[in-house]
Design a protein around this motif. Structure first.
Motif, mmCIF file in Angstrom:
data_model
loop_
_atom_site.group_PDB
_atom_site.id
_atom_site.type_symbol
_atom_site.label_atom_id
_atom_site.label_comp_id
_atom_site.label_asym_id
_atom_site.label_seq_id
_atom_site.Cartn_x
_atom_site.Cartn_y
_atom_site.Cartn_z
ATOM 1 N N GLY A 254 0.795 -1.220 0.000
ATOM 2 C CA GLY A 254 0.000 0.000 0.000
ATOM 3 C C GLY A 254 0.825 1.266 0.000
ATOM 4 N N ASN A 255 2.142 1.116 0.038
ATOM 5 C CA ASN A 255 3.003 2.285 0.173
ATOM 6 C C ASN A 255 3.311 2.987 -1.143
ATOM 7 O OD1 ASN A 255 3.430 2.127 3.068
ATOM 8 N ND2 ASN A 255 4.571 0.251 2.628
ATOM 9 N N ASN A 256 2.725 2.503 -2.237
ATOM 10 C CA ASN A 256 2.856 3.190 -3.524
ATOM 11 C C ASN A 256 1.639 4.041 -3.854
ATOM 12 O OD1 ASN A 256 5.293 1.912 -3.773
ATOM 13 N ND2 ASN A 256 4.703 0.577 -5.453
ATOM 14 N N ASN A 257 0.658 4.067 -2.970
ATOM 15 C CA ASN A 257 -0.530 4.883 -3.211
ATOM 16 C C ASN A 257 -0.189 6.370 -3.174
ATOM 17 O OD1 ASN A 257 -2.654 2.972 -3.623
ATOM 18 N ND2 ASN A 257 -2.576 2.445 -1.453
ATOM 19 N N PRO A 258 -1.061 7.226 -3.735
ATOM 20 C CA PRO A 258 -0.775 8.677 -3.781
ATOM 21 C C PRO A 258 -0.593 9.293 -2.391
ATOM 22 C CG PRO A 258 -2.557 8.100 -5.280
ATOM 23 C CD PRO A 258 -2.300 6.877 -4.466
ATOM 24 N N ILE A 259 0.229 10.328 -2.334
ATOM 25 C CA ILE A 259 0.514 11.010 -1.066
ATOM 26 C C ILE A 259 -0.540 12.073 -0.785
ATOM 27 C CG2 ILE A 259 2.122 12.581 0.088
ATOM 28 C CD1 ILE A 259 4.405 11.123 -1.218
ATOM 29 N N CYS A 260 -1.084 12.011 0.421
ATOM 30 C CA CYS A 260 -1.958 13.084 0.915
ATOM 31 C C CYS A 260 -1.112 14.210 1.507
ATOM 32 C CB CYS A 260 -2.919 12.527 1.972
ATOM 33 S SG CYS A 260 -3.520 13.767 3.145
ATOM 34 N N ALA A 261 -0.138 13.847 2.342
ATOM 35 C CA ALA A 261 0.680 14.864 3.018
ATOM 36 C C ALA A 261 1.973 14.228 3.505
ATOM 37 C CB ALA A 261 -0.087 15.472 4.198
ATOM 38 N N VAL A 262 2.979 15.091 3.722
ATOM 39 C CA VAL A 262 4.209 14.692 4.392
ATOM 40 C C VAL A 262 4.270 15.457 5.706
ATOM 41 C CG1 VAL A 262 6.726 14.633 4.288
ATOM 42 C CG2 VAL A 262 5.380 14.242 2.214
ATOM 43 N N ILE A 263 4.468 14.742 6.801
ATOM 44 C CA ILE A 263 4.455 15.358 8.125
ATOM 45 C C ILE A 263 5.819 15.997 8.399
ATOM 46 C CG2 ILE A 263 4.230 14.916 10.597
ATOM 47 C CD1 ILE A 263 2.436 12.526 9.880
ATOM 48 N N PRO A 264 5.899 17.328 8.500
ATOM 49 C CA PRO A 264 7.200 17.954 8.779
ATOM 50 C C PRO A 264 7.627 17.726 10.230
ATOM 51 C CG PRO A 264 5.488 19.614 8.675
ATOM 52 C CD PRO A 264 4.835 18.321 8.303
ATOM 53 N N ALA A 265 6.656 17.864 11.169
ATOM 54 C CA ALA A 265 6.915 17.663 12.596
ATOM 55 C C ALA A 265 5.583 17.756 13.336
ATOM 56 C CB ALA A 265 7.901 18.699 13.132
ATOM 57 N N ILE A 266 5.486 17.086 14.478
ATOM 58 C CA ILE A 266 4.335 17.215 15.376
ATOM 59 C C ILE A 266 4.902 17.323 16.789
ATOM 60 C CG2 ILE A 266 2.225 16.161 16.280
ATOM 61 C CD1 ILE A 266 1.963 14.590 13.703
ATOM 62 N N PRO A 267 4.595 18.381 17.529
ATOM 63 C CA PRO A 267 5.116 18.513 18.897
ATOM 64 C C PRO A 267 4.695 17.336 19.782
ATOM 65 C CG PRO A 267 4.194 20.584 18.119
ATOM 66 C CD PRO A 267 3.815 19.549 17.111
ATOM 67 N N ALA A 268 5.427 17.114 20.832
ATOM 68 C CA ALA A 268 5.186 15.991 21.736
ATOM 69 C C ALA A 268 3.755 15.992 22.249
ATOM 70 C CB ALA A 268 6.161 16.054 22.907
ATOM 71 N N GLY A 269 3.065 14.876 22.077
ATOM 72 C CA GLY A 269 1.731 14.694 22.631
ATOM 73 C C GLY A 269 0.630 15.441 21.922
ATOM 74 N N GLU A 270 0.931 16.109 20.821
ATOM 75 C CA GLU A 270 -0.096 16.878 20.135
ATOM 76 C C GLU A 270 -0.672 16.121 18.939
ATOM 77 O OE1 GLU A 270 0.420 20.979 19.421
ATOM 78 O OE2 GLU A 270 1.558 21.345 21.245
ATOM 79 N N SER A 271 -1.859 16.577 18.499
ATOM 80 C CA SER A 271 -2.557 15.981 17.364
ATOM 81 C C SER A 271 -2.642 17.011 16.254
ATOM 82 C CB SER A 271 -3.960 15.530 17.772
ATOM 83 O OG SER A 271 -3.907 14.629 18.846
ATOM 84 N N TYR A 272 -2.109 16.679 15.090
ATOM 85 C CA TYR A 272 -2.156 17.578 13.945
ATOM 86 C C TYR A 272 -3.050 16.974 12.866
ATOM 87 C CZ TYR A 272 1.426 21.018 15.291
ATOM 88 O OH TYR A 272 2.113 22.037 15.901
ATOM 89 N N SER A 273 -3.807 17.867 12.192
ATOM 90 C CA SER A 273 -4.720 17.457 11.134
ATOM 91 C C SER A 273 -4.116 17.784 9.776
ATOM 92 C CB SER A 273 -6.067 18.162 11.297
ATOM 93 O OG SER A 273 -6.964 17.778 10.277
ATOM 94 N N PHE A 274 -4.181 16.815 8.852
ATOM 95 C CA PHE A 274 -3.621 16.988 7.513
ATOM 96 C C PHE A 274 -4.740 16.828 6.489
ATOM 97 C CE2 PHE A 274 -0.370 15.518 10.365
ATOM 98 C CZ PHE A 274 0.688 16.371 10.103
ATOM 99 N N SER A 275 -4.939 17.860 5.663
ATOM 100 C CA SER A 275 -6.010 17.862 4.678
ATOM 101 C C SER A 275 -5.653 16.976 3.493
ATOM 102 C CB SER A 275 -6.275 19.284 4.193
ATOM 103 O OG SER A 275 -7.239 19.280 3.159
#
Length: 312
Positions: A254-275
């Motif tokens: 499944g790792n050849n499927n299209p990319i939605c986003a690349v995560i640059p960084a997420i602070p410790a314990g936080e939740s980030y939303s990627f469109s």
């Protein structure tokens, strides 16, 4: 010289049925003999020259599969046999319909077994409203060849979209490796796991090359966003560079499927939303490219529009 064949085209649809679903489907087969590609079995008889049909090589249990992209109630499947030679090769072919890709879809329930189809003719097989996304034809046995000059699928229903909650909660997970008891499913347990991380409350792979985690949504959805929660105990930078991929292929896990986003960084314990802008897919993968990488996920949530079926 080229031989010429003619595929019978069925132009009428009985009352209660919708259009030929093969018009929006995608075909694949277990192997391909020269240019007899899988798609030629759903070209609506437009190809009239020799090799205008699909065909596998001679092999064990050859199969052909049509992905309808959505789940439908299938009333009947129409199969057109070759007319140049070898018409008996279709004998014993199984028509299977369902939602599983186990054994390439060949383990789904049987609609019918084809005893024989005369050369160049089209026979219709009733499936009684069987529900499924995948239509498979398979010939069990050794040294078999599966040739199809046309396949048509008729039934009821059309996909419609409806808003859903967190799609991940009803999915199933796997990952490339597992560190201790940091199992893949802990990333979709509904608990962001921050108070349990030292007890393995999140998922985690071992340190390896290109570690990945995959969520199977069990159906195709239009994904609007993916929410990722990072670990809080240590090593928060390990999530940096992780790719979120969405699609319907299991190629390369499944790792050849299209990319939605690349995560640059997420602070410790936080939740980030990627469109993801409504990307359609059954599988949601997270992968960190590189050597000696570890992928830890304390929660993954997937939101978007679900696809259900209107069965009137």
């Amino acid at each position: 010289s080229l031989s010429v064949y003619r595929c019978a085209v069925i132009s009428t649809i009985p009352a209660g049925e919708s259009y030929n679903f093969t018009l929006v489907g995608a075909a694949i087969q277990s192997s391909t003999s020269e240019d007899w590609i899988a798609e030629k079995a759903i070209d609506r008889g437009l190809q009239q020259l020799y090799a205008g049909c699909s065909s596998t090589l001679s092999e064990t249990n050859p199969w052909w599969r049509l992905d309808l992209h959505h789940i439908y109630r299938v009333n009947r499947v129409v199969v057109t046999n070759r007319n140049d030679c070898c018409a008996e090769r279709i004998n014993g072919a199984e028509i299977r319909i369902g939602n599983s890709l186990e054994n390439n879809g060949s383990n789904n329930p049987i609609c019918a077994v084809i005893p024989a189809i005369p050369a160049g003719e089209s026979y219709s097989y009733s499936c009684g409203g069987m529900e499924g996304r995948y239509v498979n034809l398979i010939i069990p046995g050794d040294m078999k060849t599966l040739t199809l000059c046309e396949v048509k699928v008729y039934g009821e229903g059309k996909p419609k979209r409806s808003e859903t909650g967190n799609l991940a909660s009803n999915g199933s997970t796997t990952q490339s490796s597992t560190s201790g008891d940091w199992f893949a499913e802990r990333a979709i347990d509904g608990n962001r796991g921050l108070h349990e991380q030292y007890k393995g409350g999140c998922s985690s792979t071992l340190a390896e090359t290109n570690p990945w985690w995959r969520l199977d949504l069990n159906n195709v959805y239009s994904v609007s966003r993916v929410v990722v929660t990072n670990r809080i105990d240590c090593c928060v930078e390990k999530i940096n560079g992780a790719e979120i991929r969405i699609g319907n292929s299991l190629e390369n896990n499944g790792n050849n499927n299209p990319i939605c986003a690349v995560i640059p960084a997420i602070p410790a314990g936080e939740s980030y939303s990627f469109s993801c802008g409504g990307m359609e897919g059954r599988y949601v993968n997270l992968i960190i490219p590189g050597d000696m990488k570890t992928l830890t996920l304390c929660e993954v949530e997937v939101f978007g529009e679900g696809i259900s079926v209107a069965l009137d």
